[in-house]
Design an enzyme around this catalytic site. Sequence first.
Site, PDB file in Angstrom:
ATOM      1  N   HIS A 132      72.872  -1.328  13.497  1.00 17.58           N
ATOM      2  CA  HIS A 132      71.382  -0.818  13.658  1.00 17.58           C
ATOM      3  C   HIS A 132      70.971  -1.196  15.167  1.00 17.58           C
ATOM      4  O   HIS A 132      69.659  -0.443  15.237  1.00 17.58           O
ATOM      5  CB  HIS A 132      70.725  -1.728  12.593  1.00 17.58           C
ATOM      6  N   ASP A 162      77.275  -3.406   8.940  1.00 16.91           N
ATOM      7  CA  ASP A 162      76.330  -3.371  10.057  1.00 16.91           C
ATOM      8  C   ASP A 162      76.848  -3.946  11.425  1.00 16.91           C
ATOM      9  O   ASP A 162      76.339  -4.697  12.105  1.00 16.91           O
ATOM     10  CB  ASP A 162      75.175  -4.195   9.706  1.00 16.91           C
ATOM     11  N   GLY A 234      65.071  -8.393  17.948  1.00 13.25           N
ATOM     12  CA  GLY A 234      65.591  -8.743  19.281  1.00 13.25           C
ATOM     13  C   GLY A 234      66.913  -9.675  19.197  1.00 13.25           C
ATOM     14  O   GLY A 234      67.830  -9.695  19.839  1.00 13.25           O
ATOM     15  N   SER A 236      68.964  -9.727  16.815  1.00 13.22           N
ATOM     16  CA  SER A 236      70.035  -9.152  16.171  1.00 13.22           C
ATOM     17  C   SER A 236      71.163  -8.667  17.040  1.00 13.22           C
ATOM     18  O   SER A 236      70.974  -8.394  18.102  1.00 13.22           O
ATOM     19  CB  SER A 236      69.604  -7.526  15.603  1.00 13.22           C
TER      20      SER A 236
END
Length: 388
Positions: A132, A162, A234, A236
């Site tokens: 993402h 993901d 942020g 992630s």
Amino acid sequence: MRRLWLVFAQAVTICLAGFFIVVTLRPQWVEAPQAPVRSTNTVVLPAPVPSLLAPVAQEGPLSYASAVTSAAPAVVNVYTSKHLEGNSPLLEDPDLQRLFRELPDLMGRRSTINLGSGVIVHEQGYILTNYHVIEAADAIEVALSDGRQAKASLIGTDPESDLAVLKVNLPKLAVIQTQAQDQLQVGDVVLAIGNPFGVGQTTTMGIVSGLGRNRLGINIYENFIQTDAAINPGNSGGALVDAIGRLVGINTAIYSETGGSLGIGFAIPAATALAIMDEIIRNGEVTRGWLGLEPQDITPDLIKSFKLKSDAGVIIASVQRHGPAAEAHLLVGDIVLRLNGQQVADSIGLLNQIGPVQPGQTVTLSVLRDGKELDVAVKVGVRPQVRK
């Protein structure tokens, strides 16, 4: 003579009485001083009496600076760029069109957004991040902690977990160390390193709050590490490391109603992320096994209806036409108890058990049908790719 003897006896009695009084009330007056015990180089003194206010020895380091120093250079900031489409009805206004003609850069401008973080996991420049973070990006750039910046190429993605793999061509890259997954325990100290809110590289500390978290609705395949280390937008794609700086997870999501950290964050285990990365590098994508059926967890009502002994296993709720389960003549209502002899706990368990099986292989499902248990051989198919 008798008188002298009496005087002598009285004097001795008085001396003995005095000595008794001194020994009783002032024993230190008659004790000989003791010299300290000496060795060749040191003097051994009596140990001091422990104080209740003395500091208690603590396990683990008092500072995690060495862990951060080891891991932080391998954590990068990820920037993405994408074109803005001019499809707004406002652009039909003649005055706005004249303005755009005078400022042509506005018509073809790009939007640059600091979206997240990544981790350098290979000396050849491979970087793990979240899908993402780079989804729908036209261009990707990374900024290293040493100030260098470079364009990154997208090697491949796996939306179902993901994860995404990037690559940069830079020399002398810092590569993060990894920890074996089975060494991680609830209660271990962990550090989250990333770029929250675009303020710059930041480290937060917490502990492992849980392992094997699933059914969160974040990904299709879920096996998260839960931590209370502060993870914010942020972070992630950043690194979750142990107390000595080894990678244990890729920070992915937070549980929050406001978007801020509430002390419930989730990370993909490093072993899982690295295995997916290896397959993406080899094949360009992740291929998972597929049975072509929809499993449903066993509920208390189903236990009563089927007279089951426990809630272990799954019931087949639907079978896809021409899929592997249909070809093996599995039926709606069959209860899957085991896969290749291993107990099936629930629908998530079955999904995780069949996922690593290579398509084309044959597995044996032990199913309960009409009160009787039978084994069914199923040739595993390829799970359809999910396109987000």
